[in-house]
Design a protein around this motif. Sequence first.
Motif, PDB file in Angstrom:
ATOM      1  N   ASN A 155     -32.711  -4.590 -70.602  1.00 18.96           N
ATOM      2  CA  ASN A 155     -31.597  -4.560 -71.557  1.00 18.96           C
ATOM      3  C   ASN A 155     -30.596  -5.684 -71.268  1.00 18.96           C
ATOM      4  N   ASN A 156     -29.662  -5.869 -72.187  1.00 22.85           N
ATOM      5  CA  ASN A 156     -28.738  -7.006 -72.100  1.00 22.85           C
ATOM      6  C   ASN A 156     -27.885  -6.985 -70.837  1.00 22.85           C
ATOM      7  N   ALA A 157     -27.490  -5.796 -70.398  1.00 22.28           N
ATOM      8  CA  ALA A 157     -26.673  -5.709 -69.186  1.00 22.28           C
ATOM      9  C   ALA A 157     -27.483  -6.111 -67.954  1.00 22.28           C
ATOM     10  N   GLN A 158     -28.739  -5.673 -67.896  1.00 18.14           N
ATOM     11  CA  GLN A 158     -29.598  -6.056 -66.779  1.00 18.14           C
ATOM     12  C   GLN A 158     -29.815  -7.569 -66.749  1.00 18.14           C
ATOM     13  N   LEU A 159     -30.025  -8.167 -67.924  1.00 17.65           N
ATOM     14  CA  LEU A 159     -30.203  -9.613 -68.006  1.00 17.65           C
ATOM     15  C   LEU A 159     -28.966 -10.359 -67.516  1.00 17.65           C
ATOM     16  N   ARG A 160     -27.797  -9.916 -67.959  1.00 16.36           N
ATOM     17  CA  ARG A 160     -26.550 -10.574 -67.546  1.00 16.36           C
ATOM     18  C   ARG A 160     -26.347 -10.454 -66.037  1.00 16.36           C
ATOM     19  N   THR A 161     -26.640  -9.275 -65.497  1.00 14.88           N
ATOM     20  CA  THR A 161     -26.468  -9.050 -64.057  1.00 14.88           C
ATOM     21  C   THR A 161     -27.396  -9.954 -63.255  1.00 14.88           C
ATOM     22  N   ALA A 162     -28.664 -10.024 -63.684  1.00 14.00           N
ATOM     23  CA  ALA A 162     -29.637 -10.861 -62.971  1.00 14.00           C
ATOM     24  C   ALA A 162     -29.285 -12.341 -63.088  1.00 14.00           C
ATOM     25  N   GLN A 163     -28.862 -12.762 -64.286  1.00 14.82           N
ATOM     26  CA  GLN A 163     -28.516 -14.166 -64.492  1.00 14.82           C
ATOM     27  C   GLN A 163     -27.315 -14.564 -63.640  1.00 14.82           C
ATOM     28  N   LYS A 164     -26.326 -13.697 -63.581  1.00  8.55           N
ATOM     29  CA  LYS A 164     -25.143 -13.982 -62.760  1.00  8.55           C
ATOM     30  C   LYS A 164     -25.523 -14.064 -61.280  1.00  8.55           C
ATOM     31  N   TRP A 165     -26.413 -13.189 -60.842  1.00  6.41           N
ATOM     32  CA  TRP A 165     -26.843 -13.211 -59.447  1.00  6.41           C
ATOM     33  C   TRP A 165     -27.531 -14.536 -59.117  1.00  6.41           C
ATOM     34  N   LEU A 166     -28.377 -15.027 -60.025  1.00  5.44           N
ATOM     35  CA  LEU A 166     -29.026 -16.316 -59.817  1.00  5.44           C
ATOM     36  C   LEU A 166     -27.997 -17.436 -59.718  1.00  5.44           C
ATOM     37  N   GLU A 167     -27.103 -17.475 -60.683  1.00  9.52           N
ATOM     38  CA  GLU A 167     -26.099 -18.534 -60.714  1.00  9.52           C
ATOM     39  C   GLU A 167     -25.210 -18.498 -59.476  1.00  9.52           C
ATOM     40  N   ASP A 168     -24.875 -17.302 -59.038  1.00  7.14           N
ATOM     41  CA  ASP A 168     -24.028 -17.172 -57.853  1.00  7.14           C
ATOM     42  C   ASP A 168     -24.712 -17.700 -56.597  1.00  7.14           C
ATOM     43  N   HIS A 169     -26.036 -17.828 -56.650  1.00 10.70           N
ATOM     44  CA  HIS A 169     -26.793 -18.305 -55.490  1.00 10.70           C
ATOM     45  C   HIS A 169     -27.461 -19.649 -55.771  1.00 10.70           C
ATOM     46  N   ASN A 170     -26.836 -20.437 -56.637  1.00  6.56           N
ATOM     47  CA  ASN A 170     -27.260 -21.821 -56.887  1.00  6.56           C
ATOM     48  C   ASN A 170     -28.679 -21.934 -57.437  1.00  6.56           C
ATOM     49  N   CYS A 171     -29.075 -20.961 -58.242  1.00  7.29           N
ATOM     50  CA  CYS A 171     -30.364 -21.024 -58.927  1.00  7.29           C
ATOM     51  C   CYS A 171     -30.073 -21.048 -60.422  1.00  7.29           C
ATOM     52  N   HIS A 172     -30.244 -22.218 -61.032  1.00  6.60           N
ATOM     53  CA  HIS A 172     -29.789 -22.404 -62.413  1.00  6.60           C
ATOM     54  C   HIS A 172     -30.958 -22.385 -63.398  1.00  6.60           C
ATOM     55  N   VAL A 173     -31.832 -21.402 -63.240  1.00  4.65           N
ATOM     56  CA  VAL A 173     -32.928 -21.207 -64.185  1.00  4.65           C
ATOM     57  C   VAL A 173     -32.598 -20.013 -65.071  1.00  4.65           C
ATOM     58  N   ARG A 174     -33.254 -19.947 -66.189  1.00  5.26           N
ATOM     59  CA  ARG A 174     -32.994 -18.850 -67.116  1.00  5.26           C
ATOM     60  C   ARG A 174     -33.807 -17.622 -66.717  1.00  5.26           C
ATOM     61  N   PHE A 175     -33.131 -16.508 -66.537  1.00  5.05           N
ATOM     62  CA  PHE A 175     -33.817 -15.259 -66.236  1.00  5.05           C
ATOM     63  C   PHE A 175     -34.420 -14.725 -67.524  1.00  5.05           C
TER      64      PHE A 175
END
Length: 576
Positions: free
Chosen positions: A345-365
């Motif tokens: 769902n959209n909330a899970q996607l946003r959470t995962a994407q933010k986690w990636l970005e916060d750890h210098n991984c700039h790919v699309r989840f």
Amino acid sequence: MNDVKLTGKPSIDRPWMKYYPAGLDQIQIPECTLMQYLKDNCLSEDLTAMNYYGKDVSWKTLFQTVDAAAKSLRAVGFQEGDQIPVFLQTVPEFFVLLLAAEKIGASLLCRDNTLEENVEAVRKSGSKVIIAHDFLSQAELDAYRSGSATELAILVSPMNSGSYDAIPDYVQNSLDALYPDTPASGSGTITWQEFLALGESYTGTVEAAEDCHRPLYRAYTSGSTGPSKQVIHSANTMIGIIHQMNFYGAPSSIRPTWMHTILPPPSLVAVVVSMTLLPLASNRILILDPFCDPKDVDLELMRYRPNNWCLFPMFTDTLVHSTRIPDDYDLSHLYSAGAGAESTNNAQLRTAQKWLEDHNCHVRFTSGYGSSEAGSNVSLPMTPHPMGNGNIGIPMPLTTLSVFKPGTQEELGCNQIGEICKTGPGNMLGYDDPVATAKALQTHADGKVWLHMGDLGYMNEDGVVYVLTRGSSPRYQGGDLATLPMENLVADADIEGIEDEFFVIAPDEDHPGCFLPYLYVVLHEGYTVEDIQDKVMACLKSYMRPVEIIQLESRPFFHFKTNRIGLIHQLQGVRS
């Protein structure tokens, strides 16, 4: 596309092809065995095919062991057309057996359900031999012997191809915990080494005539969304999926690593096809890590630092809630990220994407989509359309997806909700049940065989597919309960206090054929259901409103997906 007259039927217009490089729809699926396909895509037999707990397995070693195992399979009595029951985790010996079975013209039979169901699968196979890990208990072996024709168990040590001393203590502990007080032993059991030794003196016929269309791999579905079914694939159906993905994110100057952690074991088609055979066939180094406890995938991420890693919802949940990954951990080693197995769902996607970005991984989840029956993946996220709202990307280059009026072969147009169906390479040969096969695989008026996947969704004018829910779930007095759209309405309302939420659609016992929605929520500390209830109800249409909102400490999982079926059973038990 501008010069082509469109028909309005996605199966004919295939609008998604504009996102692919020119000519990709002209690639041909090789008519060859799986062994030949791997050899053709192996740059050198001296290269490492896979890394397994401190040891590298070269292609040469793999192929030589396949030849030896094929002779041994013959020596213990397996013939062309036989089913070989295999109950292993994702260890190198599984791939040896898969390719050896192909060599003798047999098929592997894999299942990972209850012991009773596993025994029944062996009974139906008629096999007198099973292959399992040496942590099989004596009681389990006795169950196979009494419930089927089993006379011999070939027992494989988890460390046959690896080094126990090379694995960290938490993996050692996880592995040690698998061993029962009384492991299977004695008469009617042999080790993997003894099995291979049997083939050394075998002088009969080993190889069957090559046939890439015969059954090679039989796997039972997990049972997480309904009754478990045996799905049958050939080398050709598996290669049909792999070959369409080989170009995607292909390496250039380096050999990227591809990590595969813990379960699900080779009883799931996606594990075999997209998560292990694909990296093997695309010049990646496959890291096998099948005995890590799910709660420790965060530690394994930091230990192996993989370039690729197929995630499941449970893994993602573990990562984003990990307290062991430092805030400044650099995740830029990860080239891609996404989760399959169920809708995100959209909330899970946003959470995962933010986690990636916060750890210098700039790919699309991204969120994947496929099924065992379809051979695994059916789509790729090669589209500029944003993730979310059920977007699972576009059909793979040789795959055609379209949407049909449920229960019919009437194709719908763009943005019309119906059943998602697939034609093209990769579809299963069938189930072991002809009636179920005829329902799932249907020849349409266009002369093509279409797989009716059972999921409801739609395709937009660009060919992007959106998956909404599994089947139709009408609510008494009106409205159809589509899980993902309902979850997204709650997610997009951004209600204070909700950390995670998901719907469970359960049968309405008072109105047969109808269903009721239940909303499960994980709340931030200090919040109660009463705090969020009014806002939840306000963001949903009247027929979507849950009959009950139930608070959980965390999202429960089964086979690494949200355990909705377990919660349904729990609800039914409470009501009864």
